[in-house]
Write a protein that holds these residues in place. Structure first.
Motif, PDB file in Angstrom:
ATOM      1  N   LYS A  98       0.863  -1.187   0.000  1.00 29.50           N
ATOM      2  CA  LYS A  98       0.000   0.000   0.000  1.00 29.50           C
ATOM      3  C   LYS A  98       0.900   1.238   0.000  1.00 29.50           C
ATOM      4  N   ILE A  99       1.230   1.687  -1.208  1.00 26.05           N
ATOM      5  CA  ILE A  99       2.255   2.722  -1.376  1.00 26.05           C
ATOM      6  C   ILE A  99       1.630   3.960  -2.000  1.00 26.05           C
ATOM      7  N   GLY A 100       1.895   5.124  -1.406  1.00 23.92           N
ATOM      8  CA  GLY A 100       1.297   6.365  -1.866  1.00 23.92           C
ATOM      9  C   GLY A 100       2.303   7.336  -2.455  1.00 23.92           C
ATOM     10  N   PHE A 101       1.768   8.457  -2.937  1.00 23.35           N
ATOM     11  CA  PHE A 101       2.585   9.500  -3.570  1.00 23.35           C
ATOM     12  C   PHE A 101       1.965  10.862  -3.260  1.00 23.35           C
ATOM     13  N   ILE A 102       2.816  11.830  -2.915  1.00 20.18           N
ATOM     14  CA  ILE A 102       2.379  13.206  -2.721  1.00 20.18           C
ATOM     15  C   ILE A 102       3.210  14.114  -3.621  1.00 20.18           C
ATOM     16  N   LEU A 127       2.125  -3.550  -8.555  1.00 22.01           N
ATOM     17  CA  LEU A 127       1.518  -2.902  -7.390  1.00 22.01           C
ATOM     18  C   LEU A 127       0.373  -2.001  -7.827  1.00 22.01           C
ATOM     19  N   LEU A 128      -0.674  -1.953  -7.018  1.00 21.92           N
ATOM     20  CA  LEU A 128      -1.854  -1.163  -7.327  1.00 21.92           C
ATOM     21  C   LEU A 128      -1.606   0.311  -7.012  1.00 21.92           C
ATOM     22  N   VAL A 129      -1.945   1.184  -7.978  1.00 24.48           N
ATOM     23  CA  VAL A 129      -1.935   2.627  -7.726  1.00 24.48           C
ATOM     24  C   VAL A 129      -3.335   3.016  -7.253  1.00 24.48           C
ATOM     25  N   SER A 130      -3.477   3.178  -5.957  1.00 21.84           N
ATOM     26  CA  SER A 130      -4.793   3.474  -5.387  1.00 21.84           C
ATOM     27  C   SER A 130      -5.010   4.976  -5.291  1.00 21.84           C
ATOM     28  N   PRO A 131      -6.141   5.492  -5.796  1.00 19.68           N
ATOM     29  CA  PRO A 131      -6.442   6.929  -5.663  1.00 19.68           C
ATOM     30  C   PRO A 131      -6.476   7.397  -4.214  1.00 19.68           C
ATOM     31  N   ASP A 132      -6.817   6.491  -3.296  1.00 22.05           N
ATOM     32  CA  ASP A 132      -6.875   6.853  -1.884  1.00 22.05           C
ATOM     33  C   ASP A 132      -5.494   7.131  -1.295  1.00 22.05           C
ATOM     34  N   PHE A 133      -4.453   6.687  -1.992  1.00 17.63           N
ATOM     35  CA  PHE A 133      -3.095   6.864  -1.478  1.00 17.63           C
ATOM     36  C   PHE A 133      -2.343   7.966  -2.221  1.00 17.63           C
ATOM     37  N   LEU A 134      -3.064   8.787  -2.972  1.00 19.25           N
ATOM     38  CA  LEU A 134      -2.448   9.830  -3.789  1.00 19.25           C
ATOM     39  C   LEU A 134      -2.927  11.210  -3.356  1.00 19.25           C
ATOM     40  N   TYR A 194       2.896  18.789   3.579  1.00 15.96           N
ATOM     41  CA  TYR A 194       2.136  18.894   4.819  1.00 15.96           C
ATOM     42  C   TYR A 194       0.650  18.632   4.575  1.00 15.96           C
ATOM     43  N   TYR A 195       0.078  19.366   3.626  1.00 16.57           N
ATOM     44  CA  TYR A 195      -1.359  19.225   3.380  1.00 16.57           C
ATOM     45  C   TYR A 195      -1.684  17.945   2.613  1.00 16.57           C
ATOM     46  N   GLY A 196      -0.731  17.476   1.822  1.00 13.79           N
ATOM     47  CA  GLY A 196      -0.936  16.191   1.163  1.00 13.79           C
ATOM     48  C   GLY A 196      -1.007  15.054   2.163  1.00 13.79           C
ATOM     49  N   MET A 197      -0.110  15.070   3.149  1.00 11.51           N
ATOM     50  CA  MET A 197      -0.143  14.035   4.182  1.00 11.51           C
ATOM     51  C   MET A 197      -1.387  14.181   5.047  1.00 11.51           C
ATOM     52  N   GLU A 198      -1.781  15.412   5.317  1.00 12.62           N
ATOM     53  CA  GLU A 198      -3.017  15.629   6.071  1.00 12.62           C
ATOM     54  C   GLU A 198      -4.201  14.979   5.352  1.00 12.62           C
ATOM     55  N   GLU A 199      -4.237  15.128   4.044  1.00 12.08           N
ATOM     56  CA  GLU A 199      -5.301  14.526   3.236  1.00 12.08           C
ATOM     57  C   GLU A 199      -5.285  13.003   3.338  1.00 12.08           C
ATOM     58  N   LEU A 200      -4.086  12.414   3.229  1.00 20.63           N
ATOM     59  CA  LEU A 200      -3.998  10.945   3.277  1.00 20.63           C
ATOM     60  C   LEU A 200      -4.359  10.399   4.652  1.00 20.63           C
ATOM     61  N   VAL A 219       4.947   6.197   1.727  1.00 22.11           N
ATOM     62  CA  VAL A 219       4.565   7.291   0.832  1.00 22.11           C
ATOM     63  C   VAL A 219       5.818   7.947   0.258  1.00 22.11           C
ATOM     64  N   PHE A 220       5.818   8.145  -1.074  1.00 21.68           N
ATOM     65  CA  PHE A 220       6.860   8.900  -1.758  1.00 21.68           C
ATOM     66  C   PHE A 220       6.508  10.385  -1.752  1.00 21.68           C
ATOM     67  N   GLY A 221       7.500  11.227  -1.477  1.00 22.16           N
ATOM     68  CA  GLY A 221       7.379  12.656  -1.728  1.00 22.16           C
ATOM     69  C   GLY A 221       8.055  12.979  -3.046  1.00 22.16           C
ATOM     70  N   ALA A 222       7.448  13.879  -3.843  1.00 20.06           N
ATOM     71  CA  ALA A 222       7.966  14.169  -5.179  1.00 20.06           C
ATOM     72  C   ALA A 222       9.367  14.768  -5.150  1.00 20.06           C
ATOM     73  N   TYR A 223       9.697  15.492  -4.075  1.00 18.95           N
ATOM     74  CA  TYR A 223      11.048  16.040  -3.914  1.00 18.95           C
ATOM     75  C   TYR A 223      11.268  16.364  -2.440  1.00 18.95           C
ATOM     76  N   SER A 224      12.464  16.807  -2.106  1.00 17.47           N
ATOM     77  CA  SER A 224      12.888  16.881  -0.705  1.00 17.47           C
ATOM     78  C   SER A 224      11.968  17.704   0.172  1.00 17.47           C
TER      79      SER A 224
END
Length: 268
Positions: free
Chosen positions: A114-118, A139-146, A158-164, A174-179
């Motif tokens: 269960k892997i997400g992306f922000i 691996l499934l790309v779940s909309p709930d984890f994006l 910050y707000y992306g993680m708050e959403e998840l 969860v992957f962050g797009a950059y540092s």
């Protein structure tokens, strides 16, 4: 006189790349001009036209072009790209695929599925890379984890993680797009009373140095920034002596994965 065109300078990896390129050009006795496209294809075209027609520059480096570059000018151009089509210019390609595959293999070994992306609206390539390699890895790309949101930098994470965290089912990694996105993620998790990696694992899609602001060594896909910039400048300078050769060269820098200390083994 070398012109460098960059999407912006606010993003930490853009400023790091521009600084590294300037240092290498200065060591070769050159001078760098720096301009920003602000992620606008039109502005990028206008800047290339200006530098090739009016400014009498000796060469141009374009960092992460906003569109494919087409030019009839004999002034050499090198693009530093994430794998985009090179058009008719020289290319130094940041190949994230080896690092992304290694990261996902490692996550699967650690029991994560269960892997997400922000990310933000200016990180479509990172999101595309994430989706492509998730599917390639079965691996499934779940909309709930994006979370692809309108915020930038720390606020994006910050707000992306708050959403998840509001979702009924949460990702375990969860992957962050950059540092800076990843740092914003860490801040929100601290405020929520959650620990990395015990409660959730965090990864970053670059490794720009942000050590003073983090309390855990982040898993990251390394950029090899110095090598990348040195190769771009070297390729440009070599093209000065190519006698107007129509051959355009591509150099690929393979990015790799560093597991850091931010991934929990949940498959024990």
């Amino acid at each position: 006189l070398i012109a460098v065109i960059c999407p912006e300078l606010l993003g930490v990896h853009y400023s790091a790349m521009a600084t590294c390129i300037e240092k290498t050009i200065a060591e070769k006795g050159g001078t760098m001009l720096l301009s920003f496209s602000n992620f606008s294809p039109k502005t990028q075209r206008e800047l290339i036209e200006y530098y090739t027609t009016f400014a009498h520059t000796d060469g141009i480096i374009v960092i992460e072009p906003t569109e494919k570059i087409h030019t009839s000018s004999k002034i050499p151009i090198v693009q530093i790209s994430l794998g985009e089509d090179a058009g008719n210019v020289h290319t130094v390609n940041m190949d994230i695929a080896p690092g992304m595959r290694a990261a996902l293999r490692y996550l699967k070994r650690m029991g994560h599925t269960k892997i997400g992306f922000i990310g933000e609206t200016y990180t479509p390539m990172e999101y595309e890379v994430f989706c492509t390699h998730m599917k390639e890895s079965g691996l499934l790309v779940s909309p709930d984890f994006l979370s692809i949101n309108e915020h930038r930098f720390y606020d994006c994470g910050y707000y992306g993680m708050e959403e998840l965290l509001k979702k009924e089912e949460r990702p375990t990694a969860v992957f962050g797009a950059y540092s800076h996105v990843s740092l914003g993620m860490l801040q929100k998790l601290r405020e929520a009373g959650l620990h990395v990696p015990e409660d959730i694992s965090v990864l970053c899609m670059d490794d720009i140095e942000v050590t003073p602001y983090r309390d855990v060594e982040l898993a990251a896909i390394r950029m090899h920034l110095t090598t990348l910039c040195d190769e771009a400048v070297s390729l440009l300078y070599q093209s000065f002596h190519a006698n107007d050769s129509p051959i355009k060269h591509t150099i690929t820098i393979e990015r790799d994965f560093s597991p850091g200390a931010s991934i929990q083994n949940i498959g024990k």
